[in-house]
Write an enzyme that holds these catalytic residues in place. Structure first.
Site, PDB file in Angstrom:
ATOM      1  N   HIS A 270       0.854  -1.199   0.000  1.00  0.00           N
ATOM      2  CA  HIS A 270       0.000   0.000   0.000  1.00  0.00           C
ATOM      3  C   HIS A 270       0.883   1.239   0.000  1.00  0.00           C
ATOM      4  O   HIS A 270       1.955   1.240   0.587  1.00  0.00           O
ATOM      5  CB  HIS A 270      -0.886   0.014   1.255  1.00  0.00           C
ATOM      6  CG  HIS A 270      -2.069   0.904   1.107  1.00  0.00           C
ATOM      7  ND1 HIS A 270      -2.010   2.243   1.371  1.00  0.00           N
ATOM      8  CD2 HIS A 270      -3.329   0.656   0.692  1.00  0.00           C
ATOM      9  CE1 HIS A 270      -3.189   2.789   1.128  1.00  0.00           C
ATOM     10  NE2 HIS A 270      -4.013   1.848   0.714  1.00  0.00           N
ATOM     11  N   ASP A 326      -7.928  -5.183  -0.702  1.00  0.00           N
ATOM     12  CA  ASP A 326      -8.343  -5.983  -1.869  1.00  0.00           C
ATOM     13  C   ASP A 326      -8.004  -7.454  -1.746  1.00  0.00           C
ATOM     14  O   ASP A 326      -8.409  -8.245  -2.608  1.00  0.00           O
ATOM     15  CB  ASP A 326      -7.680  -5.416  -3.134  1.00  0.00           C
ATOM     16  CG  ASP A 326      -8.232  -4.041  -3.467  1.00  0.00           C
ATOM     17  OD1 ASP A 326      -7.443  -3.090  -3.639  1.00  0.00           O
ATOM     18  OD2 ASP A 326      -9.471  -3.914  -3.499  1.00  0.00           O
TER      19      ASP A 326
HETATM   20  C1  SDX Z   1      -5.955   0.219  -3.237  1.00  0.00           C
HETATM   21  O1  SDX Z   1      -4.087   4.644  -1.997  1.00  0.00           O
HETATM   22  C2  SDX Z   1      -5.138   3.987  -1.458  1.00  0.00           C
HETATM   23  O2  SDX Z   1      -5.604   4.322  -0.410  1.00  0.00           O
HETATM   24  C3  SDX Z   1      -5.683   2.860  -2.317  1.00  0.00           C
HETATM   25  C4  SDX Z   1      -6.742   2.003  -1.642  1.00  0.00           C
HETATM   26  C5  SDX Z   1      -8.020   2.777  -1.434  1.00  0.00           C
HETATM   27  O3  SDX Z   1      -8.787   2.435  -0.528  1.00  0.00           O
HETATM   28  O4  SDX Z   1      -8.295   3.696  -2.283  1.00  0.00           O
HETATM   29  O5  SDX Z   1      -6.285   1.518  -0.412  1.00  0.00           O
HETATM   30  C6  SDX Z   1      -7.140   0.818  -2.542  1.00  0.00           C
HETATM   31  O6  SDX Z   1      -5.677   0.607  -4.332  1.00  0.00           O
HETATM   32  C7  SDX Z   1      -5.119  -0.801  -2.500  1.00  0.00           C
HETATM   33  C8  SDX Z   1      -3.882  -1.288  -3.337  1.00  0.00           C
HETATM   34  C9  SDX Z   1      -4.361  -2.330  -4.346  1.00  0.00           C
HETATM   35  N1  SDX Z   1      -3.284  -2.696  -5.246  1.00  0.00           N
HETATM   36  C10 SDX Z   1      -2.650  -3.880  -5.187  1.00  0.00           C
HETATM   37  O7  SDX Z   1      -2.861  -4.732  -4.332  1.00  0.00           O
HETATM   38  C11 SDX Z   1      -1.638  -4.111  -6.312  1.00  0.00           C
HETATM   39  C12 SDX Z   1      -0.355  -4.707  -5.721  1.00  0.00           C
HETATM   40  N2  SDX Z   1       0.250  -3.701  -4.872  1.00  0.00           N
HETATM   41  C13 SDX Z   1       1.375  -2.956  -5.469  1.00  0.00           C
HETATM   42  O8  SDX Z   1       1.208  -2.635  -6.827  1.00  0.00           O
HETATM   43  C14 SDX Z   1       1.847  -1.837  -4.567  1.00  0.00           C
HETATM   44  O9  SDX Z   1       1.976  -2.350  -3.299  1.00  0.00           O
HETATM   45  C15 SDX Z   1       1.075  -0.540  -4.515  1.00  0.00           C
HETATM   46  C16 SDX Z   1       0.945   0.093  -5.832  1.00  0.00           C
HETATM   47  C17 SDX Z   1      -0.284  -0.760  -3.908  1.00  0.00           C
HETATM   48  C18 SDX Z   1       1.853   0.389  -3.581  1.00  0.00           C
HETATM   49  O10 SDX Z   1       3.111   0.506  -4.101  1.00  0.00           O
HETATM   50  P1  SDX Z   1       4.236   1.401  -3.341  1.00  0.00           P
HETATM   51  O11 SDX Z   1       3.918   1.608  -1.923  1.00  0.00           O
HETATM   52  O12 SDX Z   1       4.476   2.575  -4.204  1.00  0.00           O
HETATM   53  O13 SDX Z   1       5.451   0.452  -3.310  1.00  0.00           O
HETATM   54  P2  SDX Z   1       6.510   0.444  -4.428  1.00  0.00           P
HETATM   55  O14 SDX Z   1       5.860   0.228  -5.751  1.00  0.00           O
HETATM   56  O15 SDX Z   1       7.409   1.629  -4.259  1.00  0.00           O
HETATM   57  O16 SDX Z   1       7.309  -0.889  -4.036  1.00  0.00           O
HETATM   58  C19 SDX Z   1       8.225  -0.898  -2.963  1.00  0.00           C
HETATM   59  C20 SDX Z   1       8.872  -2.272  -3.068  1.00  0.00           C
HETATM   60  C21 SDX Z   1       9.327  -2.589  -4.489  1.00  0.00           C
HETATM   61  O17 SDX Z   1      10.408  -3.505  -4.405  1.00  0.00           O
HETATM   62  P3  SDX Z   1      11.936  -2.923  -4.546  1.00  0.00           P
HETATM   63  O18 SDX Z   1      11.966  -2.113  -5.859  1.00  0.00           O
HETATM   64  O19 SDX Z   1      12.150  -2.058  -3.337  1.00  0.00           O
HETATM   65  O20 SDX Z   1      12.808  -4.156  -4.599  1.00  0.00           O
HETATM   66  O21 SDX Z   1       7.921  -3.273  -2.724  1.00  0.00           O
HETATM   67  C22 SDX Z   1       7.665  -4.088  -3.867  1.00  0.00           C
HETATM   68  C23 SDX Z   1       8.149  -3.314  -5.085  1.00  0.00           C
HETATM   69  O22 SDX Z   1       8.536  -4.197  -6.122  1.00  0.00           O
HETATM   70  N3  SDX Z   1       6.220  -4.323  -3.902  1.00  0.00           N
HETATM   71  C24 SDX Z   1       5.693  -5.510  -4.148  1.00  0.00           C
HETATM   72  C25 SDX Z   1       4.307  -5.312  -4.044  1.00  0.00           C
HETATM   73  N4  SDX Z   1       4.050  -4.033  -3.760  1.00  0.00           N
HETATM   74  C26 SDX Z   1       5.242  -3.411  -3.683  1.00  0.00           C
HETATM   75  N5  SDX Z   1       6.259  -6.712  -4.434  1.00  0.00           N
HETATM   76  C27 SDX Z   1       5.386  -7.730  -4.622  1.00  0.00           C
HETATM   77  N6  SDX Z   1       4.053  -7.639  -4.551  1.00  0.00           N
HETATM   78  C28 SDX Z   1       3.464  -6.439  -4.255  1.00  0.00           C
HETATM   79  N7  SDX Z   1       2.141  -6.352  -4.185  1.00  0.00           N
END
Ligand code: SDX
Length: 391
Positions: A270, A326
């Site tokens: 998140h 989710d």
């Molecule tokens: C919602 O903003 C809100 O409030 C949204 C929401 C709402 O109520 O409106 O809460 C609803 O959208 C919830 C999120 C739903 N999305 C997902 O579940 C999709 C999977 N999640 C990721 O895409 C991700 O976690 C995000 C987009 C939700 C958040 O990404 P961040 O916080 O920007 O994290 P990041 O992309 O900077 O990643 C940091 C690290 C990375 O690894 P490194 O580059 O440091 O090695 O964490 C990893 C990412 O690769 N990472 C994940 C991951 N999420 C982040 N690795 C594996 N699986 C994941 N889900």
């Protein structure tokens, strides 16, 4: 200019927004709507009461709630010409663009479009809350080639939605109180969430003084992305792939950690919560209740196994990746009989009061200016044009 670059975004919006509506503490896993903890609202309130709280700022008295519910009930029907609108879409259309188009079309049927006329804003607020569930149910029926049902205004908003979605004109539809309560609670859990992607979109579009209908339509599109509201559908697709033994949980988690083909553990992580999403904890409880009732579920076992592995694995712990709202919702929606492509539509129904509340706060804030974020230019410095025969 490098170093201290201050971006003047010029309006009350995402990056530095003042708001009285929702409070999140991402480290503590705290979520409150107008000061009330999400756990208490999920247990004690109703979705319509939470709509009132988010939009008007206070819990309603008994009379205020009755009047609010009565106003909504009066507007659940769609204009007969708007119903014809659904015939323009192919049966296999994803319901999210149908929803967004129909919401935008609402603004062509009603003239309550002036964002600075309180009565018109009130009319469009009630019309959207009342009609979005009807539009969603009709999008579902259209995909099945089944007849639309008129709303039954003796029912609550959530009951009406379930009946229009799963009922048939030829026979009475029997509502299951536990399913109604579970869906009503899920709508509460999705109702607002500060400046997430789709809410920021609603505020940004609204800052140009676009109508509430068009601002909400834009928010629906933003929500449809798999990194945002579309994640609940992506989680189910992920769990189904594992169930169909395309790969086992350990192999899958290795793919995630190796970032193979951009595979992510959908439903995890998140932008704000760097701890367990408080909504996910409540949804997980509800999932157990609903799935026990509807028959145990292999996908739930897989989901719980993935959570168990992730919470014990340094890769996820170091990146503060926990289940978000989710992760478990799709399992409940499936048990209720919804198809995966309707999951994000359910998210939109829940999020609508938050979008409306945030749009009204933005449009009434004297500090609001049109959204015009700046950039840090990283392109060429000035250079002269080169004639074609010189290139
Ligand atoms: C919602 O903003 C809100 O409030 C949204 C929401 C709402 O109520 O409106 O809460 C609803 O959208 C919830 C999120 C739903 N999305 C997902 O579940 C999709 C999977 N999640 C990721 O895409 C991700 O976690 C995000 C987009 C939700 C958040 O990404 P961040 O916080 O920007 O994290 P990041 O992309 O900077 O990643 C940091 C690290 C990375 O690894 P490194 O580059 O440091 O090695 O964490 C990893 C990412 O690769 N990472 C994940 C991951 N999420 C982040 N690795 C594996 N699986 C994941 N889900």
């Amino acid at each position: 200019e490098t170093g201290n670059v201050t971006l003047d975004v010029g309006f009350v919006n995402t990056a530095s927004c003042e708001s009285d509506i929702t409070y999140i503490d991402g480290d503590q896993g705290i979520l409150r709507y107008r000061g009330y903890p999400i756990e208490q609202l999920a247990e004690k309130s109703s979705f319509v009461e939470v709509c009132y709280l988010l939009i008007y700022g206070e819990l309603p008295s008994e009379n205020e709630l009755e009047e609010f519910e009565a106003k909504i009930r009066r507007h659940t029907m769609l204009h007969e010409d708007l119903k014809a609108f659904f015939n323009g879409f192919p049966r296999d259309a994803h319901p999210m663009p149908v929803l967004s188009s129909a919401v935008s079309a609402l603004g062509t049927f009603y003239q309550d479009l002036d964002p600075f006329d309180p009565e018109q804003v009130e009319n469009s607020t009630i019309r959207l809350l009342a009609k979005l569930p009807t539009i969603a149910a009709y999008a579902h029926k259209k995909s099945l080639g089944q007849p639309f049902l008129y709303p039954d205004n003796s029912l609550t908003l959530t009951e009406n939605f379930l009946r229009m979605t799963f009922g048939f004109p030829a026979e009475p539809y029997e509502l299951d109180p536990e399913i109604v309560k579970a869906l009503d609670q899920l709508f509460i859990l999705h109702a607002d969430h500060e400046q997430n992607c789709s809410t920021s979109t609603v505020r940004l579009v609204g800052s140009s003084q676009a109508t509430l209908y068009n601002s909400i339509s834009a928010g629906i599109h933003a929500l449809s992305g798999p990194l945002h509201g579309g994640a609940n559908q992506a989680v189910l697709e992920m769990l189904t792939k594992i169930k169909n033994a395309e790969y086992d949980t350990d192999t899958f988690m290795k793919k995630v950690k190796d970032k193979e083909d951009g595979v992510k553990l959908m439903g995890f992580g998140h932008r704000v919560y760097k701890s367990y999403d408080p909504r996910a904890a409540i949804v997980k409880e509800t999932a157990h209740t609903v799935l026990e009732k509807m028959g145990s579920d292999e996908l739930m076992e897989i989901a719980m196994k993935l959570e168990e592995i992730a919470l014990a694995d340094d890769y996820f712990v170091e990146r503060k990746l926990y289940p978000n709202v989710d992760f478990y919702t799709g399992l409940i929606y499936t048990a209720m009989g919804f198809q995966p492509k309707m999951f994000t539509v359910l998210f939109a129904i829940g999020r609508l009061p938050g979008w409306i509340a945030q749009w009204r706060e933005m449009i009434n804030d004297p500090k609001t200016k049109i959204g015009r974020p700046r950039q840090i230019y990283t392109g060429y410095t000035e250079r002269d044009y080169v004639a074609l025969d010189q290139r």
